[in-house]
Write an enzyme that holds these catalytic residues in place. Structure first.
Site, short mmCIF file in Angstrom:
data_model
loop_
_atom_site.label_atom_id
_atom_site.label_comp_id
_atom_site.label_asym_id
_atom_site.label_seq_id
_atom_site.Cartn_x
_atom_site.Cartn_y
_atom_site.Cartn_z
N ASP A 48 18.12 31.29 -13.38
CA ASP A 48 19.64 30.85 -12.46
C ASP A 48 19.00 30.12 -10.93
O ASP A 48 18.28 30.27 -10.68
CB ASP A 48 20.14 32.44 -12.12
CG ASP A 48 21.07 32.76 -10.94
OD1 ASP A 48 21.81 32.06 -11.54
OD2 ASP A 48 21.02 32.32 -9.85
N TYR A 53 21.07 25.72 -3.00
CA TYR A 53 19.52 25.94 -3.54
C TYR A 53 19.30 24.72 -2.71
O TYR A 53 18.12 24.25 -3.80
CB TYR A 53 19.42 27.16 -4.45
CG TYR A 53 19.76 28.53 -4.78
CD1 TYR A 53 20.69 29.16 -3.77
CD2 TYR A 53 19.31 28.81 -5.83
CE1 TYR A 53 21.41 30.22 -3.97
CE2 TYR A 53 20.31 30.29 -6.70
CZ TYR A 53 20.71 30.53 -5.60
OH TYR A 53 21.85 31.95 -5.88
N LYS A 79 25.71 27.29 -10.65
CA LYS A 79 26.98 27.83 -9.65
C LYS A 79 27.99 26.73 -9.26
O LYS A 79 27.35 25.49 -9.29
CB LYS A 79 26.43 28.46 -8.83
CG LYS A 79 25.72 29.87 -9.41
CD LYS A 79 25.67 30.78 -7.70
CE LYS A 79 23.97 31.62 -9.16
NZ LYS A 79 23.24 31.08 -8.42
#
Length: 344
Positions: A48, A53, A79
């Site tokens: 993930d 990030y 995401k």
């Protein structure tokens, strides 16, 4: 009428990508690669990441390593919710340090979601993303504005995901959040498959237990548990929910550790195994910055834990009396293949 979801990520142990976006501290390229290779070598098949990030850094690092493995043998999630715009000033993106020169801008619209997915393909260098989460759409990031933004997302991102799922482009979608309310509302308003929920189901606290998990069970929706150590508190640290832990949580952690010690169990093993025991939990994704921590998580997850530990934790009212707990046997690996959605 909304159909039941039957998409389940492989489990039980996955790899969370926030640390490889230089969360709090810089991680070298060599260390990031070694951590991902160690995850693969220990049997992890669920990875993930997210654009947020490290302003794209984590996705780049995941793609650089995962491209060497057969694509059909692992599940990859990322995401949406932030578009990364190039910015030579490389603005700060806390809690990440020394990320890529991009600036994130919230966008939960249909067009923004489709662009975000396309951008993730480019950063990853991969042509398949299995699960996509709507990221950080909750009060902890947006305050009271989250409800208005949630309406935007249900009419934008959610509709984009349902189209992509129906076309076979992705296999599932959901919310990637730190609070339960957006997940509950998504179940009421749309047709999600899986949630990534951080810090809301752990050995320390279980806000998801009474309402969200029964709703998920009824709909056949799975949960991936992030933050099983509660920002490090259950791993011996002092942080809880990304800040210094309140005294009552430190005391509870210490009591949990004392009971574990009496049974010869590492508190971290108990934390991981506890999360995995609930029937709606498909996987746990602790983050790790270095290969030795990845291997340690695999060892902790496989440890045998006597049933007496759980009985004592319930007697001491450290966990709810009716909460699901693991069996006495070591947790066997689930199949690593990608489960296919069956929505009939």
């Amino acid at each position: 009428m909304m159909s039941q979801s039957h998409f389940a990520p492989p489990g039980p142990l996955g790899f969370g990508g926030a640390p490889l976006g230089n969360m709090f501290d810089e991680v070298s390229e060599e260390a990031a690669e070694a951590a991902l290779v160690a995850a693969w070598d220990t049997g992890v098949r669920h990875f993930d990441t997210a654009p947020h990030y490290g302003s794209g850094l984590s996705e780049h690092r995941f793609g650089n390593v995962l491209r060497r493995y057969p694509r059909e043998e692992f599940v990859l999630s990322t995401k949406v919710g932030r578009i990364m715009h190039p910015d030579p000033r490389a603005p700060e993106n806390p809690p990440f340090v020394k990320g890529l020169p991009f600036r994130g801008e919230y966008d939960y619209t249909y067009d923004g979601t489709m662009r975000s997915v396309e951008d993730s393909y480019q950063r990853l260098g991969l042509a398949q993303i299995d699960i996509v989460y709507i990221h950080d759409l909750a009060a902890d990031h947006h305050g009271s504005a989250w409800e208005e933004l949630f309406e935007v997302a249900m009419n934008g991102a959610a509709k984009a995901f349902i189209r992509l799922r129906d076309e076979g482009v992705i296999k599932g979608w959901g919310m990637g959040v730190n609070l339960t309310e957006p997940c509950e509302r998504a179940l009421e308003m749309s047709d999600p498959d899986v949630f990534l929920l951080a810090g809301r189901y752990s050995l320390l606290n279980q806000p998801a237990l009474d309402r969200l998990f029964p709703m998920c069970a009824e709909r056949g929706v799975h949960v991936v548990v992030g933050g099983p150590y509660n920002s490090g508190l259950l791993a011996g640290g002092r942080n809880f929910e990304y800040r210094e832990a309140p005294a009552e949580m430190v005391r509870k952690r210490d009591r949990l550790a004392e009971v574990c010690a009496r049974h010869g169990v590492d508190l971290r093993s108990a934390a991981l195994r506890f999360c995995a025991a609930h029937p709606v939990v498909a996987a746990i994704i602790p983050g790790a910055k270095h290969a030795d921590k990845v291997r340690e998580n695999a060892r902790l997850m496989a440890a045998q834990i006597p049933h007496g530990l759980w009985e004592e934790l319930k007697r001491e009212e450290l966990i709810p009396a009716d909460v699901p707990t693991p069996s006495d046997e070591p947790l066997s690996d689930r199949p690593a293949g990608v489960a296919q959605p069956n929505r009939h």
